[in-house]
Design a protein around this motif. Structure first.
Motif, PDB file in Angstrom:
ATOM      1  N   LEU A 218       0.590  -0.876 -12.220  1.00  0.00           N
ATOM      2  CA  LEU A 218       0.280   0.275 -11.384  1.00  0.00           C
ATOM      3  C   LEU A 218       1.428   1.282 -11.389  1.00  0.00           C
ATOM      4  O   LEU A 218       1.211   2.501 -11.487  1.00  0.00           O
ATOM      5  CB  LEU A 218      -0.013  -0.181  -9.956  1.00  0.00           C
ATOM      6  CG  LEU A 218      -1.365  -0.873  -9.748  1.00  0.00           C
ATOM      7  CD1 LEU A 218      -1.369  -1.648  -8.437  1.00  0.00           C
ATOM      8  CD2 LEU A 218      -2.504   0.151  -9.756  1.00  0.00           C
ATOM      9  N   ARG A 219       2.652   0.781 -11.299  1.00  0.00           N
ATOM     10  CA  ARG A 219       3.795   1.694 -11.313  1.00  0.00           C
ATOM     11  C   ARG A 219       3.938   2.380 -12.668  1.00  0.00           C
ATOM     12  O   ARG A 219       4.287   3.558 -12.736  1.00  0.00           O
ATOM     13  CB  ARG A 219       5.063   0.923 -10.946  1.00  0.00           C
ATOM     14  CG  ARG A 219       5.139   0.625  -9.451  1.00  0.00           C
ATOM     15  CD  ARG A 219       6.346  -0.199  -9.058  1.00  0.00           C
ATOM     16  NE  ARG A 219       6.486  -0.216  -7.599  1.00  0.00           N
ATOM     17  CZ  ARG A 219       7.231  -1.099  -6.935  1.00  0.00           C
ATOM     18  NH1 ARG A 219       7.901  -2.038  -7.591  1.00  0.00           N
ATOM     19  NH2 ARG A 219       7.300  -1.037  -5.614  1.00  0.00           N
ATOM     20  N   ALA A 220       3.664   1.630 -13.738  1.00  0.00           N
ATOM     21  CA  ALA A 220       3.757   2.225 -15.067  1.00  0.00           C
ATOM     22  C   ALA A 220       2.767   3.373 -15.226  1.00  0.00           C
ATOM     23  O   ALA A 220       3.054   4.378 -15.892  1.00  0.00           O
ATOM     24  CB  ALA A 220       3.510   1.164 -16.136  1.00  0.00           C
ATOM     25  N   GLU A 221       1.600   3.256 -14.603  1.00  0.00           N
ATOM     26  CA  GLU A 221       0.573   4.296 -14.739  1.00  0.00           C
ATOM     27  C   GLU A 221       0.757   5.450 -13.773  1.00  0.00           C
ATOM     28  O   GLU A 221       0.476   6.604 -14.125  1.00  0.00           O
ATOM     29  CB  GLU A 221      -0.810   3.688 -14.544  1.00  0.00           C
ATOM     30  CG  GLU A 221      -1.937   4.698 -14.648  1.00  0.00           C
ATOM     31  CD  GLU A 221      -3.300   4.061 -14.850  1.00  0.00           C
ATOM     32  OE1 GLU A 221      -4.257   4.535 -14.238  1.00  0.00           O
ATOM     33  OE2 GLU A 221      -3.410   3.096 -15.631  1.00  0.00           O
ATOM     34  N   LEU A 222       1.250   5.183 -12.565  1.00  0.00           N
ATOM     35  CA  LEU A 222       1.226   6.206 -11.524  1.00  0.00           C
ATOM     36  C   LEU A 222       2.581   6.812 -11.193  1.00  0.00           C
ATOM     37  O   LEU A 222       2.640   7.985 -10.784  1.00  0.00           O
ATOM     38  CB  LEU A 222       0.621   5.617 -10.245  1.00  0.00           C
ATOM     39  CG  LEU A 222      -0.817   5.122 -10.352  1.00  0.00           C
ATOM     40  CD1 LEU A 222      -1.252   4.488  -9.039  1.00  0.00           C
ATOM     41  CD2 LEU A 222      -1.753   6.260 -10.737  1.00  0.00           C
ATOM     42  N   GLU A 223       3.644   6.060 -11.326  1.00  0.00           N
ATOM     43  CA  GLU A 223       4.950   6.611 -10.968  1.00  0.00           C
ATOM     44  C   GLU A 223       5.537   7.402 -12.136  1.00  0.00           C
ATOM     45  O   GLU A 223       5.222   7.115 -13.288  1.00  0.00           O
ATOM     46  CB  GLU A 223       5.896   5.482 -10.543  1.00  0.00           C
ATOM     47  CG  GLU A 223       5.476   4.831  -9.232  1.00  0.00           C
ATOM     48  CD  GLU A 223       6.517   3.850  -8.693  1.00  0.00           C
ATOM     49  OE1 GLU A 223       7.375   3.372  -9.473  1.00  0.00           O
ATOM     50  OE2 GLU A 223       6.467   3.571  -7.486  1.00  0.00           O
ATOM     51  N   PRO A 224       6.374   8.399 -11.871  1.00  0.00           N
ATOM     52  CA  PRO A 224       6.896   8.804 -10.559  1.00  0.00           C
ATOM     53  C   PRO A 224       5.993   9.761  -9.775  1.00  0.00           C
ATOM     54  O   PRO A 224       6.330  10.150  -8.669  1.00  0.00           O
ATOM     55  CB  PRO A 224       8.201   9.500 -10.927  1.00  0.00           C
ATOM     56  CG  PRO A 224       7.907  10.137 -12.255  1.00  0.00           C
ATOM     57  CD  PRO A 224       7.004   9.151 -12.967  1.00  0.00           C
ATOM     58  N   ARG A 225       4.842  10.130 -10.361  1.00  0.00           N
ATOM     59  CA  ARG A 225       3.980  11.101  -9.678  1.00  0.00           C
ATOM     60  C   ARG A 225       3.533  10.583  -8.318  1.00  0.00           C
ATOM     61  O   ARG A 225       3.522  11.324  -7.326  1.00  0.00           O
ATOM     62  CB  ARG A 225       2.763  11.401 -10.553  1.00  0.00           C
ATOM     63  CG  ARG A 225       1.786  12.412  -9.980  1.00  0.00           C
ATOM     64  CD  ARG A 225       0.795  12.852 -11.052  1.00  0.00           C
ATOM     65  NE  ARG A 225       0.096  11.716 -11.641  1.00  0.00           N
ATOM     66  CZ  ARG A 225      -1.110  11.294 -11.253  1.00  0.00           C
ATOM     67  NH1 ARG A 225      -1.726  11.907 -10.265  1.00  0.00           N
ATOM     68  NH2 ARG A 225      -1.693  10.280 -11.844  1.00  0.00           N
TER      69      ARG A 225
ATOM     70  N   ASP B 162      -0.625  10.800  -1.767  1.00  0.00           N
ATOM     71  CA  ASP B 162       0.817  10.983  -1.948  1.00  0.00           C
ATOM     72  C   ASP B 162       1.515   9.656  -2.234  1.00  0.00           C
ATOM     73  O   ASP B 162       2.639   9.647  -2.745  1.00  0.00           O
ATOM     74  CB  ASP B 162       1.426  11.608  -0.688  1.00  0.00           C
ATOM     75  CG  ASP B 162       0.844  12.980  -0.402  1.00  0.00           C
ATOM     76  OD1 ASP B 162       0.919  13.840  -1.289  1.00  0.00           O
ATOM     77  OD2 ASP B 162       0.290  13.166   0.693  1.00  0.00           O
ATOM     78  N   ALA B 163       0.881   8.546  -1.879  1.00  0.00           N
ATOM     79  CA  ALA B 163       1.436   7.219  -2.139  1.00  0.00           C
ATOM     80  C   ALA B 163       0.288   6.229  -2.236  1.00  0.00           C
ATOM     81  O   ALA B 163      -0.797   6.453  -1.681  1.00  0.00           O
ATOM     82  CB  ALA B 163       2.392   6.797  -1.021  1.00  0.00           C
TER      83      ALA B 163
ATOM     84  N   ARG C  43      -7.499   3.906  -9.482  1.00  0.00           N
ATOM     85  CA  ARG C  43      -8.095   5.059 -10.173  1.00  0.00           C
ATOM     86  C   ARG C  43      -9.261   5.641  -9.383  1.00  0.00           C
ATOM     87  O   ARG C  43      -9.512   6.848  -9.427  1.00  0.00           O
ATOM     88  CB  ARG C  43      -8.546   4.639 -11.562  1.00  0.00           C
ATOM     89  CG  ARG C  43      -7.390   4.321 -12.506  1.00  0.00           C
ATOM     90  CD  ARG C  43      -7.859   3.575 -13.732  1.00  0.00           C
ATOM     91  NE  ARG C  43      -6.757   3.245 -14.634  1.00  0.00           N
ATOM     92  CZ  ARG C  43      -6.830   2.323 -15.588  1.00  0.00           C
ATOM     93  NH1 ARG C  43      -7.964   1.631 -15.761  1.00  0.00           N
ATOM     94  NH2 ARG C  43      -5.785   2.077 -16.357  1.00  0.00           N
ATOM     95  N   ALA C  44      -9.960   4.791  -8.630  1.00  0.00           N
ATOM     96  CA  ALA C  44     -11.132   5.245  -7.880  1.00  0.00           C
ATOM     97  C   ALA C  44     -10.779   6.270  -6.813  1.00  0.00           C
ATOM     98  O   ALA C  44     -11.635   7.051  -6.392  1.00  0.00           O
ATOM     99  CB  ALA C  44     -11.841   4.047  -7.240  1.00  0.00           C
ATOM    100  N   VAL C  45      -9.521   6.264  -6.356  1.00  0.00           N
ATOM    101  CA  VAL C  45      -9.149   7.166  -5.262  1.00  0.00           C
ATOM    102  C   VAL C  45      -8.207   8.276  -5.695  1.00  0.00           C
ATOM    103  O   VAL C  45      -7.729   9.037  -4.862  1.00  0.00           O
ATOM    104  CB  VAL C  45      -8.510   6.369  -4.096  1.00  0.00           C
ATOM    105  CG1 VAL C  45      -9.531   5.400  -3.522  1.00  0.00           C
ATOM    106  CG2 VAL C  45      -7.259   5.629  -4.533  1.00  0.00           C
TER     107      VAL C  45
END
Length: 256
Positions: free
Chosen positions: A81-88, A64-65, A56-58
């Motif tokens: 982490l994948r649950a929070e950030l993917e697929p974005r 992009d990944a 989250r800090a970055v």
């Protein structure tokens, strides 16, 4: 192309350097957590929380990944982490190179932190990829901490202890902690040139490009910038990082 890497400390340097070699035009954002390291002895919820905080800090850097350049965090926090950030934002984990070592069909050892050695995660890797091959797990107490401090005496002592517990007939050692990549020369000196070291950094870099749909371009102009965060704060590369070849590759790019 902007790629963020998360780890508790400077273990992410080897993967960052691998990414810099294949895409010198990519921006790299390093998110370390000196206020709460090491992560290994912490509870699983704490590890998940710290990895999420590092990611989250970055997010303001618009990566992009996101690369989880830490074995411990990959084991425990990759799903969150994948649950929070993917697929974005694709999230790439770090898995010890057990399969390529096992494919040789000869006895090998896995050097890892005490918390990882003997863990269900490591046993599952061995069961899946190394059936029928003799595998010796070797715990390396103190090695990651010594690498983090760039303390050559402590590194040498920890490497020697691990080498003493490594069977003489192994011809390969899998480095199961990203910190260990930084002292590969010391490990080779202790084990001998006959022992091949297997690390994950190049494979993780390659997988990151695949997830981004990008090709390696090692001859691209070195225009990629570097940003460093320490427990969420903009920072410079820690001094200990400059003691390693991977850190030196990034030194002139460290951000204020």
């Amino acid at each position: 192309m902007r790629i963020a890497l998360v780890d508790s400390g400077i273990g992410l340097l080897s993967t960052a350097a691998a990414l810099r070699r294949v895409r010198p035009d990519a921006d790299l954002i390093l998110s370390m957590d000196p206020d709460h390291m090491p992560w290994g002895p912490r509870s699983v919820p704490e590890i998940v929380g710290r990895a999420l905080a590092g990611a989250r800090a970055v997010l303001g850097e618009r990566p992009d990944a996101l690369v989880v350049a830490c074995n411990t965090a990959s084991v425990h926090a990759l799903q969150a982490l994948r649950a929070e950030l993917e697929p974005r934002i694709p999230v790439i984990g770090t898995v010890p190179a057990v399969k390529p070592a096992a494919d040789r069909g000869a006895p090998f050892a896995i050097w890892a932190t005490p918390a990882t050695t003997g863990s269900p995660y490591q046993r599952d890797l061995i069961d899946r990829f190394a059936r029928g091959v003799e595998v010796t797990p070797v715990a390396c107490p103190g090695l990651a901490d010594a690498v983090e401090r760039a303390d050559p005496v402590a590194v040498g002592e920890a490497v020697d202890r691990a080498a003493a517990h490594t069977p003489a007939d192994v011809s390969a050692v899998v480095l199961g902690c990203t910190h260990y990549d930084l002292v590969g020369e010391a490990i080779t000196a202790a084990l001998g040139e006959r022992v091949t070291l297997f690390t994950a950094a190049d494979a993780v870099a390659a997988q990151t490009l695949r997830r981004l749909g990008a090709a390696p371009r090692p001859d691209a102009p070195r225009t990629g910038e570097l940003r460093v965060y320490a427990s969420g704060r903009p920072a410079r590369l820690p001094e200990a990082a400059l003691a390693y070849r991977a850190g030196a590759l990034l030194t002139t790019e460290a951000a204020a």
